[in-house]
Design an enzyme around this catalytic site. Structure first.
Site, PDB file in Angstrom:
ATOM      1  N   LYS A  29       3.601   1.888   7.607  1.00 24.44           N
ATOM      2  CA  LYS A  29       4.295   0.633   7.288  1.00 24.44           C
ATOM      3  C   LYS A  29       5.311   0.888   6.008  1.00 24.44           C
ATOM      4  O   LYS A  29       6.387   0.350   6.366  1.00 24.44           O
ATOM      5  CB  LYS A  29       2.969  -0.117   5.791  1.00 24.44           C
ATOM      6  N   ASN A  30       5.835   1.801   5.417  1.00 26.43           N
ATOM      7  CA  ASN A  30       6.498   2.359   4.835  1.00 26.43           C
ATOM      8  C   ASN A  30       7.332   2.694   5.451  1.00 26.43           C
ATOM      9  O   ASN A  30       8.708   2.728   5.205  1.00 26.43           O
ATOM     10  CB  ASN A  30       6.455   3.214   3.545  1.00 26.43           C
TER      11      ASN A  30
ATOM     12  N   ARG B 285       7.029  -7.245  -2.912  1.00 30.82           N
ATOM     13  CA  ARG B 285       7.312  -6.535  -3.801  1.00 30.82           C
ATOM     14  C   ARG B 285       8.938  -5.895  -2.832  1.00 30.82           C
ATOM     15  O   ARG B 285      10.445  -5.701  -3.051  1.00 30.82           O
ATOM     16  CB  ARG B 285       7.437  -5.337  -3.970  1.00 30.82           C
TER      17      ARG B 285
ATOM     18  N   CYS C 106       3.745  -5.152 -10.467  1.00 31.95           N
ATOM     19  CA  CYS C 106       2.617  -5.298  -9.931  1.00 31.95           C
ATOM     20  C   CYS C 106       2.033  -4.810 -10.402  1.00 31.95           C
ATOM     21  O   CYS C 106       1.507  -3.833 -11.376  1.00 31.95           O
ATOM     22  CB  CYS C 106       3.352  -4.826  -8.638  1.00 31.95           C
TER      23      CYS C 106
ATOM     24  N   ARG D 244       7.740  -1.765 -11.968  1.00 33.34           N
ATOM     25  CA  ARG D 244       8.177  -1.538 -10.253  1.00 33.34           C
ATOM     26  C   ARG D 244       9.908  -1.980 -10.399  1.00 33.34           C
ATOM     27  O   ARG D 244       9.764  -2.643 -10.401  1.00 33.34           O
ATOM     28  CB  ARG D 244       7.713  -2.533  -9.872  1.00 33.34           C
TER      29      ARG D 244
ATOM     30  N   ASP E 218       0.687   7.970  -2.914  1.00 35.27           N
ATOM     31  CA  ASP E 218      -0.186   6.928  -2.503  1.00 35.27           C
ATOM     32  C   ASP E 218      -1.240   7.049  -1.791  1.00 35.27           C
ATOM     33  O   ASP E 218      -1.928   6.615  -0.962  1.00 35.27           O
ATOM     34  CB  ASP E 218       0.926   6.641  -1.315  1.00 35.27           C
TER      35      ASP E 218
ATOM     36  N   ARG F 298      -3.366  -5.358   3.833  1.00 34.88           N
ATOM     37  CA  ARG F 298      -1.373  -4.846   3.433  1.00 34.88           C
ATOM     38  C   ARG F 298      -1.196  -3.532   4.154  1.00 34.88           C
ATOM     39  O   ARG F 298       0.217  -3.205   4.454  1.00 34.88           O
ATOM     40  CB  ARG F 298      -1.135  -4.946   2.136  1.00 34.88           C
TER      41      ARG F 298
HETATM   42  C1  EPZ Z   1       8.049   3.459  -2.973  1.00 33.75           C
HETATM   43  O1  EPZ Z   1       7.482   1.823  -3.676  1.00 33.75           O
HETATM   44  C2  EPZ Z   1       6.720   2.841  -1.305  1.00 33.75           C
HETATM   45  N1  EPZ Z   1       6.658   1.504  -1.169  1.00 33.75           N
HETATM   46  C3  EPZ Z   1       5.434   2.682  -2.703  1.00 33.75           C
HETATM   47  O2  EPZ Z   1       4.616   2.537  -1.923  1.00 33.75           O
HETATM   48  C4  EPZ Z   1       5.469   4.359  -3.134  1.00 33.75           C
HETATM   49  O3  EPZ Z   1       4.646   3.861  -3.539  1.00 33.75           O
HETATM   50  C5  EPZ Z   1       6.456   4.503  -4.103  1.00 33.75           C
HETATM   51  O4  EPZ Z   1       8.260   4.293  -3.042  1.00 33.75           O
HETATM   52  C6  EPZ Z   1       6.481   5.957  -3.948  1.00 33.75           C
HETATM   53  O5  EPZ Z   1       6.201   6.799  -2.956  1.00 33.75           O
HETATM   54  C7  EPZ Z   1       7.286   1.263   0.331  1.00 33.75           C
HETATM   55  O6  EPZ Z   1       8.218   2.372   0.333  1.00 33.75           O
HETATM   56  C8  EPZ Z   1       7.306  -0.221   0.878  1.00 33.75           C
HETATM   57  P1  EPZ Z   1      10.261   3.484  -6.148  1.00 33.75           P
HETATM   58  P2  EPZ Z   1       9.266   2.078  -4.379  1.00 33.75           P
HETATM   59  O7  EPZ Z   1      11.226   3.582  -6.395  1.00 33.75           O
HETATM   60  O8  EPZ Z   1      10.359   2.096  -3.282  1.00 33.75           O
HETATM   61  C9  EPZ Z   1      11.810   3.894 -10.355  1.00 33.75           C
HETATM   62  C10 EPZ Z   1       2.193   2.125  -0.729  1.00 33.75           C
HETATM   63  O9  EPZ Z   1       0.597   1.859  -1.506  1.00 33.75           O
HETATM   64  N2  EPZ Z   1      12.429   3.182 -10.619  1.00 33.75           N
HETATM   65  O10 EPZ Z   1      10.079   5.430  -5.411  1.00 33.75           O
HETATM   66  O11 EPZ Z   1       9.014   0.845  -4.772  1.00 33.75           O
HETATM   67  C11 EPZ Z   1       9.842   2.964 -10.844  1.00 33.75           C
HETATM   68  O12 EPZ Z   1       9.827   2.205 -11.448  1.00 33.75           O
HETATM   69  C12 EPZ Z   1       3.683   1.384  -2.067  1.00 33.75           C
HETATM   70  O13 EPZ Z   1       2.700   1.402   0.624  1.00 33.75           O
HETATM   71  C13 EPZ Z   1      12.639   2.470 -11.613  1.00 33.75           C
HETATM   72  O14 EPZ Z   1      13.386   2.501 -12.550  1.00 33.75           O
HETATM   73  O15 EPZ Z   1       9.184   3.048  -5.386  1.00 33.75           O
HETATM   74  C14 EPZ Z   1       9.011   4.543 -10.538  1.00 33.75           C
HETATM   75  O16 EPZ Z   1       8.151   4.680 -11.702  1.00 33.75           O
HETATM   76  C15 EPZ Z   1       3.048   1.023  -3.250  1.00 33.75           C
HETATM   77  N3  EPZ Z   1      13.969   2.091 -10.940  1.00 33.75           N
HETATM   78  C16 EPZ Z   1       9.279   5.347  -9.364  1.00 33.75           C
HETATM   79  O17 EPZ Z   1      10.984   5.173 -10.394  1.00 33.75           O
HETATM   80  C17 EPZ Z   1      14.321   1.574  -9.489  1.00 33.75           C
HETATM   81  O18 EPZ Z   1      15.807   0.707  -9.235  1.00 33.75           O
HETATM   82  C18 EPZ Z   1       9.433   5.549  -7.572  1.00 33.75           C
HETATM   83  O19 EPZ Z   1       9.310   4.281  -7.919  1.00 33.75           O
HETATM   84  C19 EPZ Z   1      13.296   1.858  -9.130  1.00 33.75           C
HETATM   85  C20 EPZ Z   1      12.349   2.214  -9.086  1.00 33.75           C
END
Ligand code: EPZ
Length: 421
Positions: A22-23, A93, A117, A122, A306, A398
């Protein structure tokens, strides 16, 4: 609201195939916006989020064909709008992933802010920081990100937090920029690497994906390409965790053991005997109860956030006390409250959960709160005594294709009902 009715039915056993990730599929679908030539994708998982992304692209004017359930052919030559509307973005998102490609290829983007979320705030500040560094003009108004750029310029971008979609968004933005871009402290997830592979097939110049520094040389134009989405390591890990929790023996095919080393290590620590080949993983508990494991979630190649909820479910039935620390998201223990309803012994202190394993859990009505939490509840229900009803399982659709069919193929007693008679 769809519900699952699950009758605890002893060890899972048998063989199922993993689907496409998915990701990886979500950013790769959005990469179609970068080109006026067709992009053909195979091994695309048939999931709600993939459908939502297809809708989002189609309402922009992208032609999305479905030659079969797991193939998509996308053609963005006829784009009519660069807007990602709130009603679609608020359901997913990951819609933010159209931002980079739209600004890069069309000079503008108007993307509804995704908002938080269930698992956390996020924010997308790092996505915006990177686009600004590449010369985009960014304004936030009316709940939208408005981004404009005549032509993005290559830049050196340092992420102060590792962000998966942030890395993906800016890698896509850099592909058509003027000059070179360096992404430092980049995410190393296999899905980032798969996106880079697809972009290279389209003619992009990218090296370093899978390491903390990714170097992208901007090119003028991309061309038609074909790409097969890599296997879903989280779907694979989820079924392995279910087999470990129920003391079973399963074989997952069409997957890649190299994608989830950290998860396999934890399952072996839990007592699983793991055998792997090029595209399969076999897990055998030899009928033994799993041992509790300790873990803390980290960016790849560390233990994936995850998979945290699924291993918490295993720890609830394990021998001993296991400690789980969630370091990525601030609110990713909501499955704990539902597991307590099944009789689990979990103590949450801040971002740490201490789980004292019990030999048995007892069925009770519970409710899914987010995608991976729902997987955790299904795993616990498979091992609990009696009939568990899980509400709001639309979260599962999802990220898990045909989950009840796959679990039934492994011997689970599970059925989907839309309301209880
Ligand atoms: C991706 O989300 C995945 N989704 C998530 O999978 C996964 O849990 C996550 O990466 C971490 O591995 C997809 O790939 C579609 P991040 P993402 O940006 O990119 C902070 C699932 O269950 N952050 O890596 O949104 C954020 O708050 C989903 O399949 C900022 O501060 O996660 C978090 O604490 C859930 N500012 C950390 O970074 C930003 O601009 C990691 O988030 C972006 C992120």
């Amino acid at each position: 609201m769809d519900k699952f009715v699950i009758q605890g039915n002893g060890p899972l056993s048998g063989e199922i195939a993993a689907g496409g990730a998915k990701n990886a599929a979500l950013p790769i679908l959005c990469a179609s916006l970068l080109s006026d030539a067709p992009l053909t994708l195979t091994n695309v998982p048939n999931l709600r989020d993939v459908g939502t992304t297809g809708q989002l692209l189609e309402q922009m004017g992208v032609r999305v064909e479905h030659p079969d359930a797991h193939t998509r052919v996308l053609d963005a030559s006829g784009i009519t709008t660069c807007v990602a509307p709130y009603e679609l973005v608020r359901t997913m998102r990951a819609s933010i992933l159209v931002l980079g490609p739209l600004v890069a290829a069309r000079g503008e983007a108007h993307v509804s802010l995704p908002g938080g979320c269930a698992i956390g705030a996020r924010p997308v500040d790092l996505h915006l920081m990177g686009l600004k560094a590449m010369g985009a003009e960014i304004t936030l108004e009316g709940g939208f990100v408005h981004a404009k750029a005549q032509k993005l310029k290559g830049a050196r971008i340092v992420f102060d937090t590792v962000t998966v979609t942030g890395t993906e968004n800016l890698m896509m933005a850099a592909v058509l920029a003027d000059g070179d871009t360096m992404l430092e402290n980049a995410a190393r997830e296999p899905e980032v690497v798969d996106l880079a592979r697809c972009l290279r097939a389209m003619g992009a110049k990218i090296v370093g994906d899978g390491t903390t520094t990714i170097h992208i040389q901007g090119v003028k134009k991309l061309h038609a390409a074909e790409h097969r989405v890599l296997p879903d390591r989280i779907e694979t890990g989820t079924y392995l965790a279910a087999a470990a929790t129920t003391r079973g023996k399963v074989r997952i095919t069409h997957t890649d053991p190299g994608l989830l080393d950290a998860v396999l290590v934890k399952l072996q620590q839990a007592g699983a005997i793991i055998r792997t080949g090029l595209d399969f993983i076999e897990l055998d508990m030899h009928g033994a109860r799993p041992k509790a494991v300790n873990l803390h979630t980290m960016p790849h190649p560390g233990f994936p956030t995850d998979m945290q909820a699924q291993i918490m479910a295993m720890n609830c039935l394990a021998e001993g006390v296991g400690t789980i620390r969630e370091t990525i998201f601030e609110n990713r223990f909501m499955h704990a409250n539902e597991l307590l309803r099944l009789g689990a012994d979990i103590r949450v202190e801040g971002n740490t959960a201490i789980i004292t394993g019990k030999a048995r859990l007892t069925a009770a009505p519970i409710m899914a709160t987010d995608l991976r939490a729902s997987a955790s509840l299904v795993i616990a229900a498979l091992a609990a005594d009696g009939e568990t009803i899980i509400d709001r399982i639309y979260h599962m659709d999802r990220g898990y294709e045909h989950i009840e069919q796959k679990l039934a193929a492994l011997g689970a007693q599970i059925r989907r009902v839309d309301k209880l008679l």
